[in-house]
Design an enzyme around this catalytic site. Structure first.
Site, PDB file in Angstrom:
ATOM      1  N   HIS A 105    -147.283 -70.944  61.139  1.00 52.66           N
ATOM      2  CA  HIS A 105    -146.370 -70.418  60.128  1.00 52.66           C
ATOM      3  C   HIS A 105    -145.221 -71.364  59.781  1.00 52.66           C
ATOM      4  O   HIS A 105    -144.216 -70.937  59.230  1.00 52.66           O
ATOM      5  CB  HIS A 105    -145.822 -69.054  60.584  1.00 52.66           C
ATOM      6  CG  HIS A 105    -146.895 -68.029  60.741  1.00 52.66           C
ATOM      7  ND1 HIS A 105    -146.812 -66.968  61.628  1.00 52.66           N
ATOM      8  CD2 HIS A 105    -148.107 -67.897  60.127  1.00 52.66           C
ATOM      9  CE1 HIS A 105    -147.912 -66.237  61.550  1.00 52.66           C
ATOM     10  NE2 HIS A 105    -148.711 -66.788  60.656  1.00 52.66           N
ATOM     11  N   GLY A 171    -147.593 -62.799  74.111  1.00 50.63           N
ATOM     12  CA  GLY A 171    -146.459 -62.355  73.309  1.00 50.63           C
ATOM     13  C   GLY A 171    -146.762 -62.073  71.855  1.00 50.63           C
ATOM     14  O   GLY A 171    -145.912 -62.275  70.997  1.00 50.63           O
ATOM     15  N   SER A 173    -148.620 -59.085  69.199  1.00 54.40           N
ATOM     16  CA  SER A 173    -149.220 -57.756  69.065  1.00 54.40           C
ATOM     17  C   SER A 173    -150.605 -57.827  68.452  1.00 54.40           C
ATOM     18  O   SER A 173    -151.303 -56.811  68.364  1.00 54.40           O
ATOM     19  CB  SER A 173    -148.318 -56.873  68.191  1.00 54.40           C
ATOM     20  OG  SER A 173    -148.208 -57.431  66.886  1.00 54.40           O
TER      21      SER A 173
END
Length: 229
Positions: A105, A171, A173
């Protein structure tokens, strides 16, 4: 020959260093929805606001240090051929000593040209302001993949995951796509270790859960990995 170990890390990896995530913000920054400061539309509407948002995040990054989880992942290079594929835009993996890190990202400490995306510059200070230009004379923007923009590093990440002998997920989801779909590219039989107190679902065989935060979880992971060395 060392086994190939790939780490997929998300926001929970850096929380222990004190970095706020979008979730920590409750989806809001000051009075703004984060999508209002992290999208191409936001940049067109109010670039000064977007720059201020990322300047605050960058300033915070300059004030924190890698945590035990980052340091533990870097230490794994003693025994494994390690690639880190991260959704995080901070540089804490690199500062901890990891030598191969792919940022899906973007990177908070970099800026790029608004007319030539190939022109990317590393920042040694936290402020990026209106009037800061690339060598072609265009405004610099954060080197970040905003909401609505393509995640161009995904094909490279897929190739890394496909080659993994061991996959470690920390870490995250596993709710943000396309990054969350990377776990589906492991070769059949590849052991997958998931470190997260929230125990996100991974619909693959050979999944082992470590329901701890990054720091403690990586410590426990090493004990399990010793059995595979």
């Amino acid at each position: 020959m060392k086994k190939k170990l790939t780490v997929l890390s998300g926001a929970g990896m850096s929380q222990e260093s004190g970095l706020k995530t979008f979730r920590d913000m409750g989806g809001l920054w000051e009075q703004y929805d984060v999508t209002e400061v992290a999208s191409p539309e936001a940049w067109e509407r109010d670039p000064a606001l977007v720059l201020r948002f990322y300047n605050q995040r960058r300033k915070q990054l300059f004030e924190v240090e890698p945590n035990a989880g980052h340091l533990g992942i870097a230490r794994l290079e003693q025994w494994f051929d390690v690639d880190v594929v991260t959704q995080n835009v901070d540089n804490l993996h690199e500062r901890a000593g990891s030598s191969r890190v792919l940022h899906l990202h973007g990177e908070l400490i970099k800026a790029r040209s608004t007319i030539d995306p190939v022109l990317v510059y590393e920042l040694d200070h936290w402020a990026l302001d209106l009037g800061d230009l690339c060598e072609k004379g265009s405004q610099l923007r954060p080197h970040i993949v905003w909401f609505g923009e393509a995640v161009t590093e995904i094909p490279k990440a897929v190739r890394i995951v496909e080659q993994a002998d061991i996959l470690v997920v920390i870490g995250t989801s596993l709710a943000v796509y396309p990054a969350a779909g990377l776990v589906n590219y492991v070769q059949k039989g590849t052991p997958i270790f998931v470190i997260d107190p929230g125990k996100p679902a991974v619909h693959q065989p050979n999944v082992f859960y470590v329901e701890e935060k990054a720091g403690k979880g990586v410590e426990l992971l090493l004990e399990e990995l010793k059995k595979l060395m």
